[in-house]
Write an enzyme that holds these catalytic residues in place. Sequence first.
Site, mmCIF file in Angstrom:
data_model
loop_
_atom_site.group_PDB
_atom_site.id
_atom_site.type_symbol
_atom_site.label_atom_id
_atom_site.label_comp_id
_atom_site.label_asym_id
_atom_site.label_seq_id
_atom_site.Cartn_x
_atom_site.Cartn_y
_atom_site.Cartn_z
ATOM 1 N N GLN A 173 3.046 10.079 1.122
ATOM 2 C CA GLN A 173 4.349 9.400 1.182
ATOM 3 C C GLN A 173 5.236 9.746 -0.013
ATOM 4 O O GLN A 173 6.445 9.519 0.036
ATOM 5 C CB GLN A 173 4.165 7.876 1.265
ATOM 6 C CG GLN A 173 3.513 7.426 2.556
ATOM 7 C CD GLN A 173 3.399 5.926 2.614
ATOM 8 O OE1 GLN A 173 2.437 5.360 2.114
ATOM 9 N NE2 GLN A 173 4.378 5.251 3.195
ATOM 10 N N HIS A 231 -4.571 1.456 7.470
ATOM 11 C CA HIS A 231 -3.225 2.036 7.608
ATOM 12 C C HIS A 231 -3.031 3.165 6.581
ATOM 13 O O HIS A 231 -2.550 4.252 6.929
ATOM 14 C CB HIS A 231 -2.193 0.911 7.409
ATOM 15 C CG HIS A 231 -0.762 1.342 7.331
ATOM 16 N ND1 HIS A 231 0.210 0.867 8.190
ATOM 17 C CD2 HIS A 231 -0.109 2.187 6.479
ATOM 18 C CE1 HIS A 231 1.381 1.415 7.879
ATOM 19 N NE2 HIS A 231 1.208 2.212 6.845
ATOM 20 N N GLU A 232 -3.460 2.915 5.327
ATOM 21 C CA GLU A 232 -3.253 3.923 4.269
ATOM 22 C C GLU A 232 -4.140 5.144 4.489
ATOM 23 O O GLU A 232 -3.700 6.279 4.289
ATOM 24 C CB GLU A 232 -3.490 3.311 2.887
ATOM 25 C CG GLU A 232 -2.570 2.144 2.514
ATOM 26 C CD GLU A 232 -1.086 2.420 2.734
ATOM 27 O OE1 GLU A 232 -0.666 3.580 2.605
ATOM 28 O OE2 GLU A 232 -0.349 1.469 3.056
ATOM 29 N N CYS A 245 5.898 0.102 7.247
ATOM 30 C CA CYS A 245 5.509 1.258 6.434
ATOM 31 C C CYS A 245 6.700 1.637 5.562
ATOM 32 O O CYS A 245 7.832 1.671 6.052
ATOM 33 C CB CYS A 245 5.122 2.422 7.345
ATOM 34 S SG CYS A 245 4.608 3.897 6.446
ATOM 35 N N LEU A 246 6.442 1.931 4.292
ATOM 36 C CA LEU A 246 7.550 2.284 3.389
ATOM 37 C C LEU A 246 8.224 3.587 3.820
ATOM 38 O O LEU A 246 9.363 3.830 3.452
ATOM 39 C CB LEU A 246 7.052 2.381 1.941
ATOM 40 C CG LEU A 246 6.575 1.050 1.333
ATOM 41 C CD1 LEU A 246 6.003 1.275 -0.062
ATOM 42 C CD2 LEU A 246 7.689 0.019 1.302
ATOM 43 N N HIS A 278 -2.737 7.529 6.870
ATOM 44 C CA HIS A 278 -1.730 8.432 6.285
ATOM 45 C C HIS A 278 -2.366 9.743 5.815
ATOM 46 O O HIS A 278 -1.755 10.807 5.907
ATOM 47 C CB HIS A 278 -1.055 7.783 5.069
ATOM 48 C CG HIS A 278 0.130 6.920 5.398
ATOM 49 N ND1 HIS A 278 1.277 7.420 5.962
ATOM 50 C CD2 HIS A 278 0.349 5.594 5.213
ATOM 51 C CE1 HIS A 278 2.158 6.421 6.105
ATOM 52 N NE2 HIS A 278 1.616 5.306 5.674
ATOM 53 N N GLY A 297 0.835 -1.193 0.000
ATOM 54 C CA GLY A 297 0.000 0.000 0.000
ATOM 55 C C GLY A 297 0.867 1.238 0.000
ATOM 56 O O GLY A 297 2.021 1.190 0.464
HETATM 57 NI NI NI Z 1 2.522 3.411 5.702
#
Ligand code: NI
Length: 173
Positions: free
Chosen positions: A50, A135-136, A93-94, A139, A45
């Site tokens: 991000q 989670h996304e 998380c990226l 963000h 995701g």
């Molecule tokens: Ni994340």
Amino acid sequence: MIRPILIHPDPRLKKQCDPIREITADLRRLASDMLETMYDAPGIGLAAPQVGITKRLIVMDCMKSPDAPRPLILFNPQVTWTSDTLSTYEEGCLSIPEQYADVQRPDRATVTWTDETGTAQEETFEGLWATCVQHEIDHLNGKLFIDYLGLMRRQMITRKMEKLKREIAREGR
Ligand code: NI
């Protein structure tokens, strides 16, 4: 085009993101870049903030299989229902590379969104998909999975990320 992913801490990751009023060609390109960036990472995701764009757009694919991909593009996603039953996943998380922690969330979540063709969509996600979509969407509200952890753990991870960012800056990556 693969876009650089912001690393926590970054003020753009703490912002309440803006709703998208019209799905322009630029935003479709952004969504397609985000999918490419997510698959390349690899991740399941990615949210627009991000990659430094503070607008309400996320992409995801929790199939984890190149043979049967299910890329999803969600403009203005909104959680409209969550189950009382919870599940725990070890999240990452990226924007917080190589840090993982157990987070408890509702194990099913109904989400509405507009897809890349401008069509309204609704789906009840389960399991990993439910965790990922929540989670996304977090963000888009400036919230990271480490915000669910205790203060000490969160500060420890943030210090590691500050160190990582200094190393990246020094190496000119
Ligand atoms: Ni994340």
